[in-house]
Design a protein around this motif. Structure first.
Motif, short mmCIF file in Angstrom:
data_model
loop_
_atom_site.label_atom_id
_atom_site.label_comp_id
_atom_site.label_asym_id
_atom_site.label_seq_id
_atom_site.Cartn_x
_atom_site.Cartn_y
_atom_site.Cartn_z
N UNK A 509 0.85 -1.19 0.00
CA UNK A 509 0.00 0.00 0.00
C UNK A 509 0.89 1.24 0.00
N UNK A 510 0.65 2.15 -0.96
CA UNK A 510 1.51 3.33 -1.09
C UNK A 510 0.71 4.60 -0.84
N UNK A 511 0.89 5.19 0.33
CA UNK A 511 0.21 6.43 0.69
C UNK A 511 0.95 7.60 0.06
N UNK A 512 0.21 8.49 -0.61
CA UNK A 512 0.87 9.62 -1.28
C UNK A 512 0.30 10.97 -0.83
N UNK A 513 -0.59 10.97 0.15
CA UNK A 513 -1.10 12.24 0.65
C UNK A 513 -2.48 12.12 1.26
N UNK A 514 -2.93 13.22 1.83
CA UNK A 514 -4.29 13.31 2.36
C UNK A 514 -4.84 14.67 1.95
N UNK A 515 -5.47 14.73 0.76
CA UNK A 515 -5.91 16.02 0.23
C UNK A 515 -7.04 16.67 1.02
N UNK A 516 -7.94 15.86 1.59
CA UNK A 516 -9.08 16.42 2.34
C UNK A 516 -9.34 15.58 3.58
N UNK A 517 -10.19 16.09 4.46
CA UNK A 517 -10.49 15.41 5.73
C UNK A 517 -11.45 14.25 5.52
N UNK A 518 -11.48 13.35 6.51
CA UNK A 518 -12.42 12.24 6.43
C UNK A 518 -13.86 12.74 6.53
N UNK A 519 -14.08 13.85 7.22
CA UNK A 519 -15.42 14.43 7.32
C UNK A 519 -15.90 14.91 5.95
N UNK A 520 -15.04 15.59 5.20
CA UNK A 520 -15.40 16.06 3.87
C UNK A 520 -15.71 14.89 2.95
N UNK A 521 -14.94 13.81 3.07
CA UNK A 521 -15.16 12.62 2.25
C UNK A 521 -16.49 11.97 2.60
N UNK A 522 -16.78 11.84 3.88
CA UNK A 522 -18.02 11.20 4.32
C UNK A 522 -19.24 11.95 3.79
N UNK A 523 -19.22 13.27 3.85
CA UNK A 523 -20.34 14.07 3.35
C UNK A 523 -20.47 13.96 1.83
N UNK A 524 -19.35 13.93 1.13
CA UNK A 524 -19.39 13.82 -0.33
C UNK A 524 -19.93 12.46 -0.75
N UNK A 525 -19.51 11.40 -0.07
CA UNK A 525 -20.03 10.07 -0.38
C UNK A 525 -21.53 9.99 -0.15
N UNK A 526 -22.01 10.67 0.89
CA UNK A 526 -23.44 10.70 1.17
C UNK A 526 -24.19 11.37 0.01
N UNK A 527 -23.62 12.47 -0.51
CA UNK A 527 -24.23 13.14 -1.65
C UNK A 527 -24.18 12.24 -2.90
N UNK A 528 -23.10 11.51 -3.08
CA UNK A 528 -22.98 10.61 -4.23
C UNK A 528 -23.99 9.46 -4.14
N UNK A 529 -24.27 9.01 -2.94
CA UNK A 529 -25.32 7.99 -2.79
C UNK A 529 -26.67 8.58 -3.19
N UNK A 530 -26.87 9.88 -2.88
CA UNK A 530 -28.10 10.56 -3.28
C UNK A 530 -28.25 10.64 -4.79
N UNK A 531 -27.12 10.74 -5.51
CA UNK A 531 -27.18 10.74 -6.98
C UNK A 531 -27.87 9.46 -7.47
N UNK A 532 -27.67 8.37 -6.73
CA UNK A 532 -28.22 7.07 -7.11
C UNK A 532 -29.62 6.83 -6.55
N UNK A 533 -29.96 7.50 -5.44
CA UNK A 533 -31.20 7.14 -4.73
C UNK A 533 -32.25 8.24 -4.67
N UNK A 534 -31.86 9.50 -4.89
CA UNK A 534 -32.82 10.60 -4.75
C UNK A 534 -33.74 10.65 -5.97
#
Length: 769
Positions: A509-534
């Motif tokens: 496993x090769x880590x190359x950075x952390x561009x954004x926080x886990x909170x920002x990712x969690x909220x974006x994934x929730x919105x992406x799920x809405x793309x499929x379910x809303x």
């Protein structure tokens, strides 16, 4: 020389005869005189022979002939022992590319060719018509070419062009049987070293542009493209040399073989590809290509830690269709995964939204009016306005930014980009490394391009126009969505095994950075799920369903075992050759990224379809993504099982000073190391000036090595670095480092990655676990 010896031999006898006549000697005295002369003659001849022998032993030449070489040629042979090219396997050991033999058909015309019973082994003129029909019907060789070759004046053996060569083993055996059945004499086959791709023979191509091909150079296989080219130095071995003694008939003498140089076979390369998933992807892509009639299609599925499980594109090729591949109108030998850049369209909004959430530049509940967005001399509208002749199909006034993301609103995303300001948005584009090639060890990776220095391109980059990326860069960025904001380097090779010393090097496993926080990712994934379910705003929610894919009406279009995925759809205009964009309602690049499971993804899949000729529907994509992700989920336990290493191989560090940074990064990843380029690499004369690990040291696979360039000082992304590695950069740039927190790895830094640095600058680095 003969005249000299003749005179020398006769001279004593002439003298004796002359002396006898003159002195009138008696026979007895005459015999004594002759004997005396013969004695001295014998000594002279013996001396000459000794001199000649010494001369031959010392000089080893008679005229232009080297006696030593001549003797060696007659009684000793030196032969090259060809090295075996390494095999390319899938992740489980199924062969993808192996050494084999190809055959060329020929016909013997030499009338001297007979067997021990004087039966002819050649074809005579009476058999030419029968041979012509045989070669034409079996191999499709032009009859005129066959007749011309068979009637070549003075030819002892003839061949029949490209259609008479590159014949597989099975085809050769079938041809030989057919020739025997027809009683054809003089038909033979010559073998040449070749490369076989057994998985491609089951149907369509098998990751063909990704795996690549080889070409023959002096009967040695060398990589031509794809992994075959990128890992050519790994797959290629080193030929050996042997000598053996032979008898007067030229036969080897047992026990006389000596190894002068040991043969070193090429290393075997294990890819990350799962053959079952790859085969399914190939068949589903065939269907999508036929259904859509598109110019080009491509798709890749990857694990959360960056392992490419399957990748393909259309048009493609198989070993049987390789020679006709370019007959396909939009065919390219390049891999669309990493050798083609393009404007990605609305899938880019995933990166904009996560960046805005990370920087607190968007309130998801705040509203805007999506009538239009004016920037400079350009007016931006949403897709449903453009697709329905200026009539919006979804709510226009008071739309929340969360709903705007789910409906893929260009106006909403442009507003967010303006709230951020381009300098901040550019900083996040650099954090996601869209300004840098992945350098995963794949040859020929093309560069990307950030927006031009004008406000229109900068705003349009928020929805994936005015920016050029590669598919592998998108996939690299999306690994952050599957790892709580931590970004990993993708890779297509899992292991290299050296058969000469039985050592193994496995990719970690090769880590190359952390561009954004886990909170920002969690909220974006929730919105992406809405793309499929809303049902109101989701662009991947289907009202009609899809009976062909068992998707019911009024349900998510992407479903894996009945569960929705995190999805983002995309529509991008395609740049025209003369400037501007191609016009037309469906003259676009359509795409989708799907991550499953939605909240904590194990798999990331991306697919795009360029310029379909049939009426557009997302079902062309969903009918590929749904079954492929479903199979990947079913195979998850096998995919994520740990790989044991019997005997770990080490890597010897070289001297990299003055080398090209990008080329060196590729090479080191091929050696299973983790290179990090420190400093700008944009200058044409960019080169490495220092390295963090000294030359000639041996290190374990997956060791991180820092390479300093001669470019301007730039802040690297130090996430997951050790304190020692931070200190190395501080030494190079004379930085003053203040540490906060406790732990052995960097978790934060106060100067953003890719920001310009000044020598002697003060920075703060946070350590954690």
């Amino acid at each position: 020389m003969i005249k000299f010896f003749k005179k020398l031999f006769l001279l004593p006898f002439r003298k004796v005869s002359k002396h006898a006549k003159k002195e009138n000697l008696s026979p007895e005295r005459n015999r004594k005189h002759v004997g005396k002369n013969l004695f001295f003659l014998a000594i002279a001849v013996f001396a000459i022979f000794i001199f000649r022998l010494v001369w031959l032993v010392t000089v080893n030449h008679i005229g232009d002939t080297n006696l030593k070489e001549y003797a060696t040629y007659n009684y000793q042979s030196t032969i090259k022992v060809p090295a075996k090219r390494g095999t390319i396997f899938d992740r489980y050991g199924t062969p993808i590319a192996v050494d084999s033999s190809n055959y060329t058909i020929y016909v013997v015309l030499d009338k001297k060719q007979t067997d021990v019973n004087h039966h002819k082994l050649y074809a005579d003129k009476s058999e030419f018509p029968k041979l012509t029909n045989f070669l034409n019907s079996q191999l499709g060789i032009d009859k005129k070419l066959i007749e011309t070759q068979l009637n070549l004046k003075g030819a002892k053996q003839v061949q029949f062009g490209t259609k008479g060569s590159n014949i597989s083993l099975k085809k050769m055996q079938d041809l030989q049987k057919a020739a025997d059945d027809q009683g054809l004499v003089g038909v033979g086959f010559s073998a040449t070293t070749a490369r076989s791709y057994p998985m491609s023979n089951v149907g369509s191509g098998f990751a063909s542009q990704f795996i690549g091909t080889t070409t023959s150079n002096n009967d040695t296989l060398v990589g031509a493209d794809g992994l075959e080219l990128a890992y050519n130095h790994v797959l290629s071995g080193k030929n050996g040399v042997e000598t053996f003694q032979k008898d007067a008939s030229g036969h080897p003498l047992p026990g006389t073989t000596k190894v002068i140089k040991q043969v070193e076979n090429g290393s075997n390369v294990y890819t990350t590809i799962d053959s079952r998933i790859q085969e399914l992807l190939e068949s589903k892509m065939d269907q999508a290509a036929a259904d859509s009639g598109a110019q080009q299609l491509s798709a890749t599925i990857m694990t959360k830690d960056g392992q490419i499980l399957a990748t393909t594109q259309r048009p493609t090729y198989t070993p049987d269709t390789k020679n006709k591949a370019t007959d396909q109108k939009y065919f390219t030998w390049n891999s669309l995964l990493f050798q083609s850049s393009f404007e990605p369209g609305s899938v880019m909004k995933t990166f904009l939204m996560s960046s805005a959430l990370d920087s607190n530049k968007v309130n998801l509940n705040a509203t805007y009016n999506r009538t239009k967005f004016k920037i400079a001399d350009v007016t931006i509208y949403d897709a449903d306005f453009n697709e329905n002749e200026g009539q919006y199909q979804k709510p226009v006034m008071g739309v929340s930014f969360a709903d705007g993301f789910m409906m893929s609103s260009n106006v909403g995303m442009s507003t967010i980009e303006q709230n951020m300001g381009y300098p901040l948005w550019k900083q996040y584009l650099q954090k996601y490394k869209f300004d840098m090639r992945t350098r995963t060890g794949l040859s020929g990776e093309i560069a990307s391009a950030l927006p031009a220095a004008n406000v229109v391109s900068q705003v349009q980059s928020a929805f994936g126009q005015g920016i050029a990326v590669t598919q592998i860069q998108l996939l690299r960025g999306w690994t952050a969505f599957a790892n709580e904001g931590v970004m990993l380097e993708p890779h297509g090779v899992s292991q290299i095994v050296n058969p000469n010393d039985q050592t193994e090097r496995s990719v970690g496993r090769e880590v190359i950075g952390k561009p954004v926080s886990d909170s920002a990712i969690s909220k974006t994934l929730n919105l992406m799920e809405g793309v499929d379910t809303n049902a109101t705003y989701g662009t991947a929610f289907t009202n009609l369903g899809d009976p062909q894919d068992n998707i019911a009406p009024n349900s998510p279009l992407i479903q894996i075992n009945g569960q929705p995925a995190a999805v983002k759809t995309g529509t991008a205009q395609i740049a025209a050759a003369g400037g501007g964009y191609i016009s037309g309602l469906e003259s676009n690049l359509y795409s989708m990224v799907a991550m499953y499971p939605a909240s904590n993804p194990d798999f990331i899949m991306y697919m795009n379809i360029k310029l379909p000729t049939k009426p557009w529907t997302l079902h062309y994509i969903s009918r590929v993504i749904n079954p492929v992700l479903t199979l990947a989920e079913a195979r998850k336990s096998e995919i994520f099982q740990s790989t044991s290493v019997t005997k770990a191989g080490a890597v010897k560090i070289g001297a990299y000073k003055d080398k090209n940074p990008g080329d060196m990064a590729d090479q080191l990843r091929q050696e299973i190391l983790q290179p990090v380029l420190v400093g700008s690499t944009t200058n044409p004369g960019s080169k490495i000036v220092s390295q963090s690990i000294a030359a000639n040291q041996k290190v374990d696979a997956n060791t991180r090595i820092l390479l300093l360039t001669n470019g301007d000082p730039v802040m690297p992304d130090m996430y997951d670095w050790t304190k020692k590695q931070v200190e190395q950069v501080a030494k190079w740039y004379q930085l003053k480092v203040t540490y906060s927190g406790s732990g052995n790895k960097v978790v934060d830094q106060d100067v953003a990655a890719s920001a310009n640095l000044k020598r002697g600058q003060s920075i703060t680095v946070t350590l954690g676990h």
